[in-house]
Enzyme design. Sequence first.
Site, PDB file in Angstrom:
ATOM      1  N   THR A 227      80.904  36.996 -19.891  1.00 36.23           N
ATOM      2  CA  THR A 227      81.146  35.612 -20.291  1.00 36.23           C
ATOM      3  C   THR A 227      81.121  35.506 -21.808  1.00 36.23           C
ATOM      4  OG1 THR A 227      78.812  34.983 -20.284  1.00 36.23           O
ATOM      5  CG2 THR A 227      79.998  34.812 -18.196  1.00 36.23           C
ATOM      6  N   LEU A 229      79.794  34.639 -25.333  1.00 35.73           N
ATOM      7  CA  LEU A 229      78.443  34.823 -25.861  1.00 35.73           C
ATOM      8  C   LEU A 229      78.037  33.591 -26.665  1.00 35.73           C
ATOM      9  CD1 LEU A 229      75.964  36.587 -26.359  1.00 35.73           C
ATOM     10  CD2 LEU A 229      77.123  37.525 -28.354  1.00 35.73           C
ATOM     11  N   LYS A 277      71.212  22.681 -15.457  1.00 37.01           N
ATOM     12  CA  LYS A 277      69.897  22.398 -16.040  1.00 37.01           C
ATOM     13  C   LYS A 277      69.952  22.775 -17.501  1.00 37.01           C
ATOM     14  CE  LYS A 277      68.346  26.842 -14.216  1.00 37.01           C
ATOM     15  NZ  LYS A 277      67.352  27.526 -13.385  1.00 37.01           N
ATOM     16  N   ASP A 294      76.649  29.655 -16.814  1.00 39.09           N
ATOM     17  CA  ASP A 294      76.134  30.132 -15.524  1.00 39.09           C
ATOM     18  C   ASP A 294      76.882  29.507 -14.357  1.00 39.09           C
ATOM     19  OD1 ASP A 294      74.443  31.687 -16.879  1.00 39.09           O
ATOM     20  OD2 ASP A 294      72.589  30.684 -16.299  1.00 39.09           O
TER      21      ASP A 294
END
EC number: 2.7.11.1
Length: 1800
Positions: A227, A229, A277, A294
């Site tokens: 993914t 950074l 979150k 995520d």
Amino acid sequence: MATDSGDPASTEDSEKPDGISFENRVPQVAATLTVEARLKEKNSTFSASGETVERKRFFRKSVEMTEDDKVAESSPKDERIKAAMNIPRVDKLPSNVLRGGQEVKYEQCSKSTSEISKDCFKEKNEKEMEEEAEMKAVATSPSGRFLKFDIELGRGAFKTVYKGLDTETWVEVAWCELQDRKLTKAEQQRFKEEAEMLKGLQHPNIVRFYDSWESILKGKKCIVLVTELMTSGTLKTYLKRFKVMKPKVLRSWCRQILKGLQFLHTRTPPIIHRDLKCDNIFITGPTGSVKIGDLGLATLMRTSFAKSVIGTPEFMAPEMYEEHYDESVDVYAFGMCMLEMATSEYPYSECQNAAQIYRKVTSGIKPASFNKVTDPEVKEIIEGCIRQNKSERLSIRDLLNHAFFAEDTGLRVELAEEDDCSNSSLALRLWVEDPKKLKGKHKDNEAIEFSFNLETDTPEEVAYEMVKSGFFHESDSKAVAKSIRDRVTPIKKTREKKPAGCLEERRDSQCKSMGNVFPQPQNTTLPLAPAQQTGAECEETEVDQHVRQQLLQRKPQQHCSSVTGDNLSEAGAASVIHSDTSSQPSVAYSSNQTMGSQMVSNIPQAEVNVPGQIYSSQQLVGHYQQVSGLQKHSKLTQPQILPLVQGQSTVLPVHVLGPTVVSQPQVSPLTVQKVPQIKPVSQPVGAEQQAALLKPDLVRSLNQDVATTKENVSSPDNPSGNGKQDRIKQRRASCPRPEKGTKFQLTVLQVSTSGDNMVECQLETHNNKMVTFKFDVDGDAPEDIADYMVEDNFVLESEKEKFVEELRAIVGQAQEILHVHFATERATGVDSITVDSNSSQTGSSEQVQINSTSTQTSNESAPQSSPVGRWRFCINQTIRNRETQSPPSLQHSMSAVPGRHPLPSPKNTSNKEISRDTLLTIENNPCHRALFTSKSEHKDVVDGKISECASVETKQPAILYQVEDNRQIMAPVTNSSSYSTTSVRAVPAECEGLTKQASIFIPVYPCHQTASQADALMSHPGESTQTSGNSLTTLAFDQKPQTLSVQQPAMDAEFISQEGETTVNTEASSPKTVIPTQTPGLEPTTLQPTTVLESDGERPPKLEFADNRIKTLDEKLRNLLYQEHSISSIYPESQKDTQSIDSPFSSSAEDTLSCPVTEVIAISHCGIKDSPVQSPNFQQTGSKLLSNVAASQPANISVFKRDLNVITSVPSELCLHEMSSDASLPGDPEAYPAAVSSGGAIHLQTGGGYFGLSFTCPSLKNPISKKSWTRKLKSWAYRLRQSTSFFKRSKVRQVETEEMRSAIAPDPIPLTRESTADTRALNRCKAMSGSFQRGRFQVITIPQQQSAKMTSFGIEHISVFSETNHSSEEAFIKTAKSQLVEIEPATQNPKTSFSYEKLQALQETCKENKGVPKQGDNFLSFSAACETDVSSVTPEKEFEETSATGSSMQSGSELLLKEREILTAGKQPSSDSEFSASLAGSGKSVAKTGPESNQCLPHHEEQAYAQTQSSLFYSPSSPMSSDDESEIEDEDLKVELQRLREKHIQEVVNLQTQQNKELQELYERLRSIKDSKTQSTEIPLPPASPRRPRSFKSKLRSRPQSLTHVDNGIVATGKSCLINELENPLCVESNAASCQQSPASKKGMFTDDLHKLVDDWTKEAVGNSLIKPSLNQLKQSQHKLETENWNKVSENTPSTMGYTSTWISSLSQIRGAVPTSLPQGLSLPSFPGPLSSYGMPHVCQYNAVAGAGYPVQWVGISGTTQQSVVIPAQSGGPFQPGMNMQAFPTSSVQNPATIPPGPK
């Protein structure tokens, strides 16, 4: 340090500029410390001066190289390395490339190049070697693009993050290794799919996902994710570091999070993060931008870890724990993130463990930190996000539109004056706060004051004017417009919340402007207004929207009304009222039942009189409160609403509530005022205007497919937009309709020109979901569809208005297309009704469906709603019915009828459709025109013209009396109050024209159906002449009852079908006569005789009234025309059923067959009295319904008679209770326009089919499975209706839907009414057995029971009207009356209590997939009452309905009830036999059914019944339809049926597959439950299959209630069996299955009182001590297992069929086991004593679930009679009630003892 700053900078930078590597960035920033340090390191050997020069060169080079090559980064180092240490460049490259600025760290020691020596070089070399070791790529991706370095950036519970490099762009990336997941193949596949989907996501606020693959690390499998950074850490680390977040930062970051979430949610399909979150929100330091990360982890974590581990409890929404969630879970998590950002405190930090958090979250307790939020605006936003009810949460769009998150434009707009909420014009002031943010030059202190009209002005226009005036630069116009919009939007929202005050003036102005134009098409027009107002409305808070959605969901009928209420308050009184009126009668009922209870205190009077009226009164009150100008509105809108109120109250007043009616409208002073104004002025003028305005549109809508018309969408289509099902193939018309400023895109896939007027659309939702749905151009109101879409979150509340506009446009286009298509079709097919109907059925399933739709309208055959799309608009159908209540709908239906009988029939079904049909008819026929006009004027005309009609007609006095009463009630009674009124008036006009020939026919018209019938007669003079003898008589009687709007929708459908079938019309008419009687009763609250049928679910008073009505009607009718008329008038539901049947019958020759089936059913019921006389007629109709219109009509009439008789005996109480519990769904769709037609209460009835299915089967959420299942249910229910008048009322609604779905609609319209009725009966049979109607079956599932009821009633009415069978019918009526009286006492109270409970429970259970069955139970009770006399019809209907609504427990329980009632009412095995015969007839062929029924079916009925059962059992797939109607049906119908069958087979298969899976699971659960139940209840019955016991258990509770309801009507007459059947819709499917489901469906509805009543009844009637304990035990056990069992049962039951939900299970069971269930019913009726309703259902509860092959064993019903009613479908031994019975062994065993020889 330089290195530290350099490292992050490099990573951050690399993220920002896409293809620029770290090195590349460094050269650009050569002056930075990082660069200098790096240079120092690299050039340590050079001299200071030389170094500098060297540095520059190297930097530039490295920049260039880096961009081009991986070597670029190493170039500086390489140079340095070459000079210092001859280290191979290759070695250095990776380290340089990977390491970038980190080298600086190692080189830090050398502070000056001059000091650096070779020693330093050596040291440096060593360090660099170390660095290289670190920076060496330790792994590469399979593609070789990504490199992994051994630099750990972070570690979490499931993953470790390393630094990586993208060799294509030289951008550093994050290399995440997730620990071994042990994923299953399915999980792996899902993850791969998600990963592929995530790769394509590119958004500034989403962390980029590059790639993923499986790898082996240290011998273990792991998943690697690459993914983007993020260099500055997460939001969590930021909060820890800085503690307090500045409001500006919070606003900016929250806005970015919302934008990212919106991007995810608007993908196709939507992407739900599920684990949002603060730890997953990343910050990019240099830009301060925020990104959501995520993304792929939620799925991965979910798959292999316990649920408690998945996600973060503090951020998990309550529904996440149940794993039933949607995008709103991310809104909840966002609220918690915002709370943490605002307080820097972790949510629920006061809790020690996840369990405590779970308890707080699920109980709605907010985190303690919530009270620490200081900013009230922030607190309000957080509160709106973390609401426990997901439907009340704000949407992402709402949040982004919130002023708090509005981006700072440098402008400020404020109110210059206080907003009084009354003036649509606002005084605003705008000034520039930050001139720097604007491109033009402005004076800081200059404020611009201006006025802004909420109604007409748009921010863009105002901004443009300011630019033109020189206040702003052109480039700033967007910013100005945005500032104005951000200020105006919240004002609109607040006004919407306080519509009484804020929208009064607006409404007044709208009423004047729109009301004048649309008062006539109030139904449609108002929906338009609501749609327009939805713009403002849509801006109301998500909570408000969701509340509205919930209300709508609770009551599909109420859908419209609740929407209208909201719309009213938010948009304009006129529009709201209009939609209300259109949907109010039905809405009123459902709303009153569901919402009525809520608003009881508000409108006790209205509620007492008519639940529907209560709602309307409430709405009116709201309107009045909202607008003082509502009075004007009341004229326009009130006519509709008032008609509702009036119709409702009138219904009661006719017998007992005449004064009440008047007072009812007065419930709210405004209402009263509206009544007078609307009555004379608004209704007459508005109606006429509507007729004039709507006629063209209506004709078009009737004749045009719901293609892509925008024009007609406006008024004609909206009210009736719900009618059609998606089944019909739609001609694809690509008509993308992106709405203005909306996020949804509406595309027309195809418009059906085969007569069903169906349009198939595809909606790309705001969250990028693709929703495909079909709707009836004439039958479905765009508002209803929009309500449903909003309810399901497919359309945002703020977009609803635009959605409605687009739908209207589509409808208009489709209508034009259809108009042309049907004009030619009519020219060729109207005259050749038979041929047309055949071709319609065969060639155009769509046409058939159309007919079905029209039938649906009145029947609220919203079973369509059940198609999983809901998009189909199952719900819409309910709504449509509501809308149809409004006069415009009525008018539409009427006008459409003459011109487009084949199409209108289905359209007629939907009230709106009916209105259009009527309009068409009016256009074609002067009489019709008059009728239509009178209808529009409703009150004036009703008084004058109804009297005329009465005088014209033989039964003039009775009709006059009823009509006059109905005048007031009639409009309300009709699905659209105006419509009903119009119908009444139209009847008089038609009466004059057709007085001699079809005077009765005209009376039929007083209701919607009456008008339709008159139109049909007018359209087909020859046919009408044929039937004029019987038809006229029937019509005369019908007319008054018809005045009860309850049957008007059905009648309209019938009229449409009547074009080719006057006989059917007559049939419908006779029931219609009943309707006027019931007109008061039509209203759910009013339980007048007319409404008895429709009211039977509504209220006990209705029963009493029905009895009185029956008596008075009997006398009057005898005096006037036929004694039979009184019966028919007593039971409008019969009429409705007949109408339903008519529509299908007129479909084609096969339609004719359908009619015979219906007659057969009716005959069976009436077999005792009229079976011989009817036999010939029936046979005639069976053999050649079309050709023998006259003959067929008598048969139909006699059938009606029987139905009426049955109704007479049971309807009062059963009907009342059924109506009460079903919100008038069971009894009279028209009588309870709100309940029946609307979705709410009727939702139970027809909602069962539409909403019922939708709500009943949450598991049906799968649109495909739900839709196919609904279609199947609908088909079966349709056949049931066709075969049995018994379910006449429900049938009307459902049959109409069914017919439309069955492609019967086109032909039925041209066919004579009788032909239509036959077709409908045939369709019913088909639905039962024909797989072609499976799809429809689905749709019709719950409504089917209603339809079946209506059919039985209608058949009975027909019998009564049959001239040959007058005496017999009269006697039968008397018997029915006595029986009804017997039943009435007990049933009335239970039913009343049952009605509300049932409605509520149904709403709940609908959601659980069992609410509908409960309704079905209610309906079954009602049907059972009616079926007392029409036993043969009832069984068949029951079977069919069960078949059709196999999934719909309603149908099952209703069937049981009906069967029982037949037994009790018939009080002889002949009733059973008739039931059997009827079943056999419907299952095998109309011809067979007809003869058997005619022969009284006592002897043949058992055989026929068994045969029918077999055929029905097998026929759910469609064999039944072919069996039943093959003989009589034309080849066209067969072809059409086959085509429909094949059309929906795939969907059904898919649905079955899915359902089978779910059922398998449920089965296991139920099996364990069943085992325990079996142990607890010891029964002689063999143990039922595991799922049976559970559903049996859950249904047991329902069943007791159903029993109670039926008991009221069946207690005295030993209708225990019927009750059992009624209570066991699943049992209907397969006896066992039906039984099982019945309890489930009733479970939610039954109250303790009902249970007690059932127990007491069991004691008294059965005298079986076991039964009583069984009921209590069952109640208790059901209560315990209710929640889980309900769904489980529903799912288990259908497991064999593969249906997902109880509905589905019922359906599947019905498919295979409908015969079984019917045999149950038979056995039950045969047993006079009230065998334990529970017992019998137990027997059949799951036996037939497996399929039609299971014989029905009556062990449950009669322990002694463990006979298997051999239902061919159930090839097996006895019904194995064991599974079901075990659930309540005692009750079922005792019951069997009570009814040992029940089924034959």
